[in-house]
Scaffold this motif. Structure first.
Motif, PDB file in Angstrom:
ATOM      1  N   ASN A  55     -10.938  24.819 -59.629  1.00 41.83           N
ATOM      2  CA  ASN A  55     -11.539  23.880 -60.077  1.00 41.83           C
ATOM      3  C   ASN A  55     -10.342  22.923 -59.573  1.00 41.83           C
ATOM      4  O   ASN A  55     -10.527  22.072 -58.800  1.00 41.83           O
ATOM      5  CB  ASN A  55     -12.133  23.645 -61.863  1.00 41.83           C
ATOM      6  CG  ASN A  55     -13.240  24.272 -61.931  1.00 41.83           C
ATOM      7  OD1 ASN A  55     -14.090  24.459 -60.416  1.00 41.83           O
ATOM      8  ND2 ASN A  55     -13.301  25.112 -62.437  1.00 41.83           N
ATOM      9  N   LEU A  56      -9.491  22.927 -60.532  1.00 42.40           N
ATOM     10  CA  LEU A  56      -8.280  21.992 -59.354  1.00 42.40           C
ATOM     11  C   LEU A  56      -7.501  22.255 -58.453  1.00 42.40           C
ATOM     12  O   LEU A  56      -7.450  20.383 -57.858  1.00 42.40           O
ATOM     13  CB  LEU A  56      -6.703  22.753 -60.740  1.00 42.40           C
ATOM     14  CG  LEU A  56      -5.549  22.018 -60.114  1.00 42.40           C
ATOM     15  CD1 LEU A  56      -6.154  19.986 -60.752  1.00 42.40           C
ATOM     16  CD2 LEU A  56      -4.061  22.467 -61.395  1.00 42.40           C
ATOM     17  N   LEU A  57      -7.634  23.298 -57.621  1.00 44.75           N
ATOM     18  CA  LEU A  57      -7.473  23.056 -56.370  1.00 44.75           C
ATOM     19  C   LEU A  57      -8.487  22.340 -55.063  1.00 44.75           C
ATOM     20  O   LEU A  57      -8.107  21.465 -54.813  1.00 44.75           O
ATOM     21  CB  LEU A  57      -7.364  24.977 -55.469  1.00 44.75           C
ATOM     22  CG  LEU A  57      -6.092  25.197 -56.505  1.00 44.75           C
ATOM     23  CD1 LEU A  57      -5.363  26.861 -55.711  1.00 44.75           C
ATOM     24  CD2 LEU A  57      -5.109  24.659 -55.587  1.00 44.75           C
ATOM     25  N   SER A  58      -9.779  22.713 -55.904  1.00 46.38           N
ATOM     26  CA  SER A  58     -10.711  21.548 -54.817  1.00 46.38           C
ATOM     27  C   SER A  58     -10.518  20.271 -55.482  1.00 46.38           C
ATOM     28  O   SER A  58     -10.150  19.937 -54.703  1.00 46.38           O
ATOM     29  CB  SER A  58     -11.950  22.291 -55.473  1.00 46.38           C
ATOM     30  OG  SER A  58     -13.375  21.922 -55.010  1.00 46.38           O
ATOM     31  N   GLU A  59     -10.259  20.130 -56.488  1.00 44.42           N
ATOM     32  CA  GLU A  59      -9.739  17.591 -57.365  1.00 44.42           C
ATOM     33  C   GLU A  59      -8.725  18.151 -56.014  1.00 44.42           C
ATOM     34  O   GLU A  59      -8.677  15.993 -56.267  1.00 44.42           O
ATOM     35  CB  GLU A  59     -10.166  18.151 -58.427  1.00 44.42           C
ATOM     36  CG  GLU A  59     -11.500  18.496 -59.589  1.00 44.42           C
ATOM     37  CD  GLU A  59     -12.189  17.384 -58.543  1.00 44.42           C
ATOM     38  OE1 GLU A  59     -11.886  15.852 -59.099  1.00 44.42           O
ATOM     39  OE2 GLU A  59     -13.299  17.413 -58.099  1.00 44.42           O
ATOM     40  N   LEU A  60      -7.835  18.860 -56.325  1.00 43.23           N
ATOM     41  CA  LEU A  60      -6.538  18.186 -55.440  1.00 43.23           C
ATOM     42  C   LEU A  60      -6.882  17.859 -53.622  1.00 43.23           C
ATOM     43  O   LEU A  60      -6.546  17.463 -53.038  1.00 43.23           O
ATOM     44  CB  LEU A  60      -5.223  19.236 -55.603  1.00 43.23           C
ATOM     45  CG  LEU A  60      -4.925  18.873 -57.117  1.00 43.23           C
ATOM     46  CD1 LEU A  60      -3.811  19.860 -57.313  1.00 43.23           C
ATOM     47  CD2 LEU A  60      -4.648  17.764 -57.831  1.00 43.23           C
ATOM     48  N   ARG A  61      -7.671  18.943 -53.276  1.00 40.57           N
ATOM     49  CA  ARG A  61      -7.840  19.179 -51.620  1.00 40.57           C
ATOM     50  C   ARG A  61      -8.475  17.773 -51.396  1.00 40.57           C
ATOM     51  O   ARG A  61      -8.636  17.448 -50.509  1.00 40.57           O
ATOM     52  CB  ARG A  61      -8.222  20.410 -51.684  1.00 40.57           C
ATOM     53  CG  ARG A  61      -7.715  21.706 -51.107  1.00 40.57           C
ATOM     54  CD  ARG A  61      -8.208  23.564 -50.899  1.00 40.57           C
ATOM     55  NE  ARG A  61      -7.618  24.802 -51.254  1.00 40.57           N
ATOM     56  CZ  ARG A  61      -6.582  25.316 -50.818  1.00 40.57           C
ATOM     57  NH1 ARG A  61      -6.572  24.398 -49.614  1.00 40.57           N
ATOM     58  NH2 ARG A  61      -6.660  25.682 -51.284  1.00 40.57           N
ATOM     59  N   ALA A  62      -9.738  17.884 -52.460  1.00 46.77           N
ATOM     60  CA  ALA A  62     -10.688  16.619 -51.870  1.00 46.77           C
ATOM     61  C   ALA A  62     -10.261  15.280 -51.588  1.00 46.77           C
ATOM     62  O   ALA A  62     -10.470  14.760 -50.377  1.00 46.77           O
ATOM     63  CB  ALA A  62     -11.879  16.093 -52.974  1.00 46.77           C
TER      64      ALA A  62
END
Length: 142
Positions: A45-52
């Motif tokens: 979830n965190l990685l997705s929120e950073l990658r976007a």
């Protein structure tokens, strides 16, 4: 009006910076944030929120670079450069007030962002006061 050399330099530096940082966050977030002393872990979830937003920043960088070569993209490129490099330091300054002093690397990023904001404001100052094409001083009410 074609971009001046100074405007091209401002867009080039801004675009390369935004694209490089955005692509790094998108493709190698662990390494990017480790350079700030931040350990991310494996939370999807965190990685997705950073990658976007990393992808968004890389896209804005490409728009800035496109403005160097495509006259039609120049107003969008200027708006992207000013938005990114004014919004990022504002966000960091809010964080400084709300959260306290970050690491030296984050302060270094703030300094770079402030320099790029000043460069963009200086490069595009003439255009900021020009009326948009097709607009007159008195627009009829609808």
């Amino acid at each position: 009006m074609s971009p001046t050399l100074f405007e091209k330099i401002a867009l080039g530096l801004s675009g390369l910076t935004a694209f490089t940082i955005g692509a790094s966050i998108l493709f190698v977030p662990h390494a990017f944030y480790a350079s700030y002393g931040i350990t991310l872990g494996d939370d999807a979830n965190l990685l997705s929120e950073l990658r976007a937003p990393g992808a968004g920043l890389a896209g804005f960088g490409l728009l800035m670079l496109l403005g160097i070569w495509r006259q039609a993209a120049l107003p969008i490129a200027i708006a992207a450069a000013l938005t990114v490099f004014i919004a990022f330091p504002v966000g960091r300054l809010v964080g400084l007030v709300a959260d306290g002093m970050p690491s030296g690397n984050v302060i270094g990023a703030l300094v770079v962002e402030l320099i790029l904001a000043a460069l963009c404001l200086a490069a595009f100052r003439r255009r900021l006061w020009q009326r948009a094409p097709g607009l007159s001083a008195a627009q009829p009410a609808r």
